[in-house]
Motif scaffolding. Sequence first.
Motif, PDB file in Angstrom:
ATOM      1  N   ILE A  50      -6.901  10.127 -29.259  1.00 12.20           N
ATOM      2  CA  ILE A  50      -6.350   9.423 -28.098  1.00 12.20           C
ATOM      3  C   ILE A  50      -5.082  10.103 -27.592  1.00 12.20           C
ATOM      4  CG2 ILE A  50      -5.367   7.265 -27.233  1.00 12.20           C
ATOM      5  CD1 ILE A  50      -8.352   7.101 -27.711  1.00 12.20           C
ATOM      6  N   THR A  51      -4.169  10.404 -28.498  1.00  9.92           N
ATOM      7  CA  THR A  51      -2.850  10.902 -28.076  1.00  9.92           C
ATOM      8  C   THR A  51      -2.908  12.259 -27.378  1.00  9.92           C
ATOM      9  OG1 THR A  51      -2.467  11.838 -30.294  1.00  9.92           O
ATOM     10  CG2 THR A  51      -1.641   9.610 -29.860  1.00  9.92           C
ATOM     11  N   LEU A  80     -14.133   0.274  -9.097  1.00  6.36           N
ATOM     12  CA  LEU A  80     -14.691  -0.169 -10.373  1.00  6.36           C
ATOM     13  C   LEU A  80     -13.980  -1.375 -10.959  1.00  6.36           C
ATOM     14  CD1 LEU A  80     -15.179   3.323 -12.093  1.00  6.36           C
ATOM     15  CD2 LEU A  80     -16.924   1.947 -10.943  1.00  6.36           C
ATOM     16  N   GLY A  81     -12.705  -1.538 -10.639  1.00  5.26           N
ATOM     17  CA  GLY A  81     -11.908  -2.581 -11.284  1.00  5.26           C
ATOM     18  C   GLY A  81     -11.222  -2.032 -12.525  1.00  5.26           C
ATOM     19  N   ASP A  82     -10.236  -2.764 -13.014  1.00  4.12           N
ATOM     20  CA  ASP A  82      -9.388  -2.272 -14.104  1.00  4.12           C
ATOM     21  C   ASP A  82     -10.175  -1.933 -15.364  1.00  4.12           C
ATOM     22  OD1 ASP A  82      -7.388  -2.791 -12.340  1.00  4.12           O
ATOM     23  OD2 ASP A  82      -6.489  -4.452 -13.460  1.00  4.12           O
ATOM     24  N   LYS A  83     -11.038  -2.845 -15.797  1.00  4.92           N
ATOM     25  CA  LYS A  83     -11.726  -2.673 -17.075  1.00  4.92           C
ATOM     26  C   LYS A  83     -12.614  -1.435 -17.084  1.00  4.92           C
ATOM     27  CE  LYS A  83     -14.778  -5.038 -20.348  1.00  4.92           C
ATOM     28  NZ  LYS A  83     -15.543  -6.294 -20.633  1.00  4.92           N
ATOM     29  N   LYS A  84     -13.473  -1.326 -16.094  1.00  6.77           N
ATOM     30  CA  LYS A  84     -14.399  -0.198 -16.068  1.00  6.77           C
ATOM     31  C   LYS A  84     -13.662   1.116 -15.819  1.00  6.77           C
ATOM     32  CE  LYS A  84     -18.835  -2.328 -15.016  1.00  6.77           C
ATOM     33  NZ  LYS A  84     -18.487  -3.711 -15.308  1.00  6.77           N
ATOM     34  N   TYR A  85     -12.600   1.070 -15.046  1.00 10.19           N
ATOM     35  CA  TYR A  85     -11.817   2.281 -14.798  1.00 10.19           C
ATOM     36  C   TYR A  85     -11.161   2.771 -16.095  1.00 10.19           C
ATOM     37  CZ  TYR A  85      -8.325   5.382 -12.687  1.00 10.19           C
ATOM     38  OH  TYR A  85      -7.544   6.466 -12.352  1.00 10.19           O
ATOM     39  N   LEU A  86     -10.628   1.858 -16.888  1.00 13.79           N
ATOM     40  CA  LEU A  86     -10.048   2.247 -18.178  1.00 13.79           C
ATOM     41  C   LEU A  86     -11.111   2.796 -19.123  1.00 13.79           C
ATOM     42  CD1 LEU A  86      -7.442  -0.561 -18.999  1.00 13.79           C
ATOM     43  CD2 LEU A  86      -6.995   1.900 -18.819  1.00 13.79           C
ATOM     44  N   ILE A  87     -12.269   2.141 -19.138  1.00 14.20           N
ATOM     45  CA  ILE A  87     -13.371   2.642 -19.959  1.00 14.20           C
ATOM     46  C   ILE A  87     -13.742   4.058 -19.528  1.00 14.20           C
ATOM     47  CG2 ILE A  87     -15.838   2.350 -20.475  1.00 14.20           C
ATOM     48  CD1 ILE A  87     -15.367  -0.687 -20.342  1.00 14.20           C
ATOM     49  N   LEU A  88     -13.857   4.265 -18.221  1.00 13.60           N
ATOM     50  CA  LEU A  88     -14.193   5.585 -17.687  1.00 13.60           C
ATOM     51  C   LEU A  88     -13.192   6.622 -18.149  1.00 13.60           C
ATOM     52  CD1 LEU A  88     -15.629   7.548 -15.679  1.00 13.60           C
ATOM     53  CD2 LEU A  88     -14.047   6.689 -13.934  1.00 13.60           C
ATOM     54  N   TYR A  89     -11.924   6.325 -18.010  1.00 14.49           N
ATOM     55  CA  TYR A  89     -10.877   7.305 -18.315  1.00 14.49           C
ATOM     56  C   TYR A  89     -10.880   7.686 -19.793  1.00 14.49           C
ATOM     57  CZ  TYR A  89      -6.376   9.672 -18.131  1.00 14.49           C
ATOM     58  OH  TYR A  89      -5.382  10.620 -18.203  1.00 14.49           O
ATOM     59  N   PHE A  90     -10.831   6.681 -20.662  1.00 15.69           N
ATOM     60  CA  PHE A  90     -10.706   6.988 -22.084  1.00 15.69           C
ATOM     61  C   PHE A  90     -12.027   7.452 -22.697  1.00 15.69           C
ATOM     62  CE2 PHE A  90      -6.831   4.487 -21.526  1.00 15.69           C
ATOM     63  CZ  PHE A  90      -5.921   5.313 -22.175  1.00 15.69           C
ATOM     64  N   ALA A  91     -13.147   6.934 -22.224  1.00 13.55           N
ATOM     65  CA  ALA A  91     -14.438   7.418 -22.721  1.00 13.55           C
ATOM     66  C   ALA A  91     -14.644   8.876 -22.336  1.00 13.55           C
ATOM     67  CB  ALA A  91     -15.579   6.563 -22.169  1.00 13.55           C
ATOM     68  N   SER A  92     -14.203   9.265 -21.147  1.00 15.94           N
ATOM     69  CA  SER A  92     -14.313  10.663 -20.721  1.00 15.94           C
ATOM     70  C   SER A  92     -13.427  11.551 -21.583  1.00 15.94           C
ATOM     71  CB  SER A  92     -13.922  10.802 -19.248  1.00 15.94           C
ATOM     72  OG  SER A  92     -14.807  10.080 -18.417  1.00 15.94           O
ATOM     73  N   GLY A  93     -12.227  11.067 -21.897  1.00 20.11           N
ATOM     74  CA  GLY A  93     -11.344  11.829 -22.785  1.00 20.11           C
ATOM     75  C   GLY A  93     -11.945  12.006 -24.166  1.00 20.11           C
ATOM     76  N   LEU A  94     -12.593  10.955 -24.682  1.00 22.90           N
ATOM     77  CA  LEU A  94     -13.254  11.051 -25.979  1.00 22.90           C
ATOM     78  C   LEU A  94     -14.456  11.990 -25.920  1.00 22.90           C
ATOM     79  CD1 LEU A  94     -13.162   7.309 -27.108  1.00 22.90           C
ATOM     80  CD2 LEU A  94     -11.785   9.190 -27.999  1.00 22.90           C
ATOM     81  N   GLY A  95     -15.198  11.914 -24.811  1.00 26.11           N
ATOM     82  CA  GLY A  95     -16.328  12.832 -24.636  1.00 26.11           C
ATOM     83  C   GLY A  95     -15.871  14.275 -24.632  1.00 26.11           C
ATOM     84  N   ALA A  96     -14.732  14.527 -24.009  1.00 25.15           N
ATOM     85  CA  ALA A  96     -14.156  15.876 -23.992  1.00 25.15           C
ATOM     86  C   ALA A  96     -13.847  16.343 -25.404  1.00 25.15           C
ATOM     87  CB  ALA A  96     -12.891  15.885 -23.133  1.00 25.15           C
ATOM     88  N   PHE A  97     -13.214  15.470 -26.169  1.00 23.65           N
ATOM     89  CA  PHE A  97     -12.850  15.812 -27.548  1.00 23.65           C
ATOM     90  C   PHE A  97     -14.091  16.122 -28.385  1.00 23.65           C
ATOM     91  CE2 PHE A  97     -12.327  14.470 -31.954  1.00 23.65           C
ATOM     92  CZ  PHE A  97     -11.231  15.210 -32.353  1.00 23.65           C
ATOM     93  N   PHE A  98     -15.103  15.277 -28.303  1.00 24.25           N
ATOM     94  CA  PHE A  98     -16.257  15.430 -29.182  1.00 24.25           C
ATOM     95  C   PHE A  98     -17.136  16.619 -28.798  1.00 24.25           C
ATOM     96  CE2 PHE A  98     -15.300  10.909 -30.150  1.00 24.25           C
ATOM     97  CZ  PHE A  98     -15.123  11.067 -31.511  1.00 24.25           C
ATOM     98  N   LEU A  99     -17.333  16.888 -27.516  1.00 25.80           N
ATOM     99  CA  LEU A  99     -18.140  18.050 -27.157  1.00 25.80           C
ATOM    100  C   LEU A  99     -17.421  19.343 -27.527  1.00 25.80           C
ATOM    101  CD1 LEU A  99     -20.705  19.180 -25.910  1.00 25.80           C
ATOM    102  CD2 LEU A  99     -19.550  19.212 -23.686  1.00 25.80           C
ATOM    103  N   PHE A 100     -16.125  19.401 -27.247  1.00 30.36           N
ATOM    104  CA  PHE A 100     -15.348  20.591 -27.592  1.00 30.36           C
ATOM    105  C   PHE A 100     -15.421  20.873 -29.093  1.00 30.36           C
ATOM    106  CE2 PHE A 100     -11.157  22.436 -28.801  1.00 30.36           C
ATOM    107  CZ  PHE A 100     -11.270  23.649 -28.133  1.00 30.36           C
TER     108      PHE A 100
END
Length: 242
Positions: A50-51, A80-100
């Motif tokens: 996360i960090t 999208l609204g707050d909830k889905k936008y936050l999910i989008l942002y952090f899930a994309s960051g996690l996806g970046a970490f795991f694929l890399f």
Amino acid sequence: MFNNIPPITRNIIIINVIVFIVTYILGDKIVEYLAAFYPFSPYFHSWQIITHMFMHGGLMHILFNMMTLFSFGPILEQTLGDKKYLILYFASGLGAFFLFNAWNFVEVQTISRELQELGFNVNAYLSGASVNFSGSTDTIIRQKELLGSLNDIITIPMLGASGAIFGVVAAFATLYPDSKIGIMFIPVPIKVKYLLPIIVVISVYLGVSGNGGGIAHLAHVGGALVGWLLARNWKKHLYRFN
């Protein structure tokens, strides 16, 4: 103008700027603590997944990322609204970490296998044993090259919001494919549905070929992939939460 930015995007930008300033003041120690190391590295800590999204390697790095988020984030946050936008942002960051790091894992296995074939005890080395090269001159040279590549993966962390932001851009391209944007080196605006696939293909090539120039291109791809998948699913029910 800054107060007109929707709250989630605004707060993400503020946190990134604060962390950048603190990192500049405290130096490398905070980078070692908060940037994301390879999961099997002795320097890895679980919170880094996360960090690392709030760490940046220089002024131009954070400026480019925050300007991109400022350009695309507010529209998606409102759509999208707050909830889905936050999910989008952090899930994309996690996806970046795991694929890399999935690609890093493949590279580590390939390097380790070749080192073993050359008579180098990788397991002993990773356990802290002294380096012991053996064999012909050519063999030792190759062992040193491979060991250097292995050490790069273990000791050089990834950092930055780029993966999360690529997810935001991919989601924007999915929900608003005919929107046109301007980009450097292209004299006319181009639709995002054409631009994004080009960027992703180039990123895949640079990430796999090893010609990335110190940029985690596959992290960008991972973020974009997650952003596209989420937006593609949400688009079917857009009016349900818009």
